[in-house]
Design a protein around this motif. Sequence first.
Motif, PDB file in Angstrom:
ATOM      1  N   TYR A  63       0.836  -1.201   0.000  1.00 37.10           N
ATOM      2  CA  TYR A  63       0.000   0.000   0.000  1.00 37.10           C
ATOM      3  C   TYR A  63       0.875   1.257   0.000  1.00 37.10           C
ATOM      4  CZ  TYR A  63      -3.181   3.636   1.540  1.00 37.10           C
ATOM      5  OH  TYR A  63      -3.886   4.806   1.627  1.00 37.10           O
ATOM      6  N   LYS A  64       1.893   1.276   0.878  1.00 39.67           N
ATOM      7  CA  LYS A  64       2.779   2.433   0.956  1.00 39.67           C
ATOM      8  C   LYS A  64       3.553   2.624  -0.350  1.00 39.67           C
ATOM      9  CE  LYS A  64       3.369   4.761   4.130  1.00 39.67           C
ATOM     10  NZ  LYS A  64       2.726   6.029   4.485  1.00 39.67           N
ATOM     11  N   MET A  65       3.946   1.522  -0.985  1.00 42.69           N
ATOM     12  CA  MET A  65       4.635   1.619  -2.271  1.00 42.69           C
ATOM     13  C   MET A  65       3.724   2.281  -3.307  1.00 42.69           C
ATOM     14  SD  MET A  65       6.603  -2.043  -2.547  1.00 42.69           S
ATOM     15  CE  MET A  65       7.152  -1.746  -4.238  1.00 42.69           C
ATOM     16  N   GLN A  66       2.483   1.839  -3.346  1.00 43.95           N
ATOM     17  CA  GLN A  66       1.522   2.403  -4.290  1.00 43.95           C
ATOM     18  C   GLN A  66       1.285   3.883  -3.978  1.00 43.95           C
ATOM     19  OE1 GLN A  66      -2.290   0.466  -4.316  1.00 43.95           O
ATOM     20  NE2 GLN A  66      -3.057   1.700  -5.986  1.00 43.95           N
ATOM     21  N   GLU A  67       1.107   4.185  -2.713  1.00 43.74           N
ATOM     22  CA  GLU A  67       0.861   5.557  -2.273  1.00 43.74           C
ATOM     23  C   GLU A  67       2.013   6.482  -2.660  1.00 43.74           C
ATOM     24  OE1 GLU A  67      -0.917   6.905   1.837  1.00 43.74           O
ATOM     25  OE2 GLU A  67       1.218   6.528   2.067  1.00 43.74           O
ATOM     26  N   MET A  68       3.238   5.962  -2.581  1.00 47.12           N
ATOM     27  CA  MET A  68       4.421   6.767  -2.866  1.00 47.12           C
ATOM     28  C   MET A  68       4.899   6.643  -4.313  1.00 47.12           C
ATOM     29  SD  MET A  68       6.391   5.895   0.713  1.00 47.12           S
ATOM     30  CE  MET A  68       7.843   6.916   0.446  1.00 47.12           C
ATOM     31  N   GLY A  69       4.201   5.830  -5.105  1.00 44.01           N
ATOM     32  CA  GLY A  69       4.574   5.654  -6.499  1.00 44.01           C
ATOM     33  C   GLY A  69       5.884   4.909  -6.683  1.00 44.01           C
ATOM     34  N   LEU A  70       6.158   3.937  -5.809  1.00 40.97           N
ATOM     35  CA  LEU A  70       7.416   3.192  -5.859  1.00 40.97           C
ATOM     36  C   LEU A  70       7.265   1.888  -6.622  1.00 40.97           C
ATOM     37  CD1 LEU A  70       8.493   3.601  -2.126  1.00 40.97           C
ATOM     38  CD2 LEU A  70       9.266   4.941  -4.083  1.00 40.97           C
ATOM     39  N   LYS A  71       8.351   1.446  -7.183  1.00 44.83           N
ATOM     40  CA  LYS A  71       8.439   0.144  -7.850  1.00 44.83           C
ATOM     41  C   LYS A  71       9.305  -0.769  -6.978  1.00 44.83           C
ATOM     42  CE  LYS A  71       6.493   1.635 -11.683  1.00 44.83           C
ATOM     43  NZ  LYS A  71       5.068   1.564 -11.705  1.00 44.83           N
ATOM     44  N   ALA A  72       9.265  -2.056  -7.276  1.00 38.97           N
ATOM     45  CA  ALA A  72      10.040  -3.027  -6.504  1.00 38.97           C
ATOM     46  C   ALA A  72      11.523  -2.651  -6.473  1.00 38.97           C
ATOM     47  CB  ALA A  72       9.849  -4.424  -7.079  1.00 38.97           C
ATOM     48  N   LYS A  73      12.052  -2.162  -7.586  1.00 35.29           N
ATOM     49  CA  LYS A  73      13.477  -1.810  -7.637  1.00 35.29           C
ATOM     50  C   LYS A  73      13.843  -0.705  -6.647  1.00 35.29           C
ATOM     51  CE  LYS A  73      13.057   1.533 -11.307  1.00 35.29           C
ATOM     52  NZ  LYS A  73      13.655   2.223 -12.372  1.00 35.29           N
ATOM     53  N   ASP A  74      12.847   0.118  -6.261  1.00 34.21           N
ATOM     54  CA  ASP A  74      13.106   1.192  -5.305  1.00 34.21           C
ATOM     55  C   ASP A  74      13.397   0.654  -3.901  1.00 34.21           C
ATOM     56  OD1 ASP A  74      12.677   3.268  -7.211  1.00 34.21           O
ATOM     57  OD2 ASP A  74      10.516   2.982  -6.986  1.00 34.21           O
ATOM     58  N   LEU A  75      13.019  -0.600  -3.652  1.00 42.44           N
ATOM     59  CA  LEU A  75      13.252  -1.202  -2.335  1.00 42.44           C
ATOM     60  C   LEU A  75      14.584  -1.941  -2.243  1.00 42.44           C
ATOM     61  CD1 LEU A  75       9.735  -2.593  -1.346  1.00 42.44           C
ATOM     62  CD2 LEU A  75      10.770  -0.384  -0.821  1.00 42.44           C
ATOM     63  N   GLU A  76      15.295  -2.059  -3.350  1.00 37.46           N
ATOM     64  CA  GLU A  76      16.567  -2.782  -3.348  1.00 37.46           C
ATOM     65  C   GLU A  76      17.575  -2.227  -2.341  1.00 37.46           C
ATOM     66  OE1 GLU A  76      18.045  -3.466  -7.345  1.00 37.46           O
ATOM     67  OE2 GLU A  76      16.075  -4.200  -7.975  1.00 37.46           O
ATOM     68  N   PRO A  77      17.713  -0.902  -2.191  1.00 40.80           N
ATOM     69  CA  PRO A  77      18.659  -0.399  -1.182  1.00 40.80           C
ATOM     70  C   PRO A  77      18.240  -0.747   0.252  1.00 40.80           C
ATOM     71  CG  PRO A  77      18.053   1.349  -2.727  1.00 40.80           C
ATOM     72  CD  PRO A  77      17.156   0.192  -3.000  1.00 40.80           C
ATOM     73  N   ILE A  78      16.963  -1.030   0.457  1.00 44.62           N
ATOM     74  CA  ILE A  78      16.441  -1.314   1.793  1.00 44.62           C
ATOM     75  C   ILE A  78      16.459  -2.808   2.084  1.00 44.62           C
ATOM     76  CG2 ILE A  78      14.391  -1.122   3.258  1.00 44.62           C
ATOM     77  CD1 ILE A  78      13.689   1.307   1.343  1.00 44.62           C
TER      78      ILE A  78
END
Length: 118
Positions: A63-78
Motif C-alpha cells: 500500500y505504501k509503495m503504491q501511495e508513494m509511487g514506488l516500484k520493486a526496484k526502489d526497495l533494493e537499497p532497503i
Amino acid sequence: MNWKVLKTEEDYNNASMRLMEIFHAESNTPEGDELDLLLVLVKDYDEKNYELPALDALEVIKYKMQEMGLKAKDLEPIIGSKGHVSAILSGKREITLKMAQRLKDYFRIPAEVFLHSA
C-alpha cells in the motif's frame, strides 16, 4: 462535563461526539485539556471493547509503495537484491528483523505492523 471512565456505549458515543466538537482545541486551554482526556478515554474504551484486525505487513508495504509511487526496484537499497525484493513482495521469503527496521524507518510506519510478521 466531568468525564470519567467510559463504561457504556452511550458514554462512548457522548465522549466521541464531544471529542469531534473540540478536536481543534488549542493546547494548554480548558478545551485542550478536555480533548487530551477524551482521547485517552476513547482509546481505552476502544482497546477494551473492539478488536482491531491484525495488519498484514506485506499489504502495508505494498500500500505504501503504491501511495508513494514506488516500484520493486526502489526497495533494493532497503531489502537487498532484486531477487530478495521479489521474494519478499511475493510472500515467498519472510521479512527479517533488520529489513523490518529499515522498512519501518523508510515508510514511517509503526513497528507494531511487523510484530506478527517478523
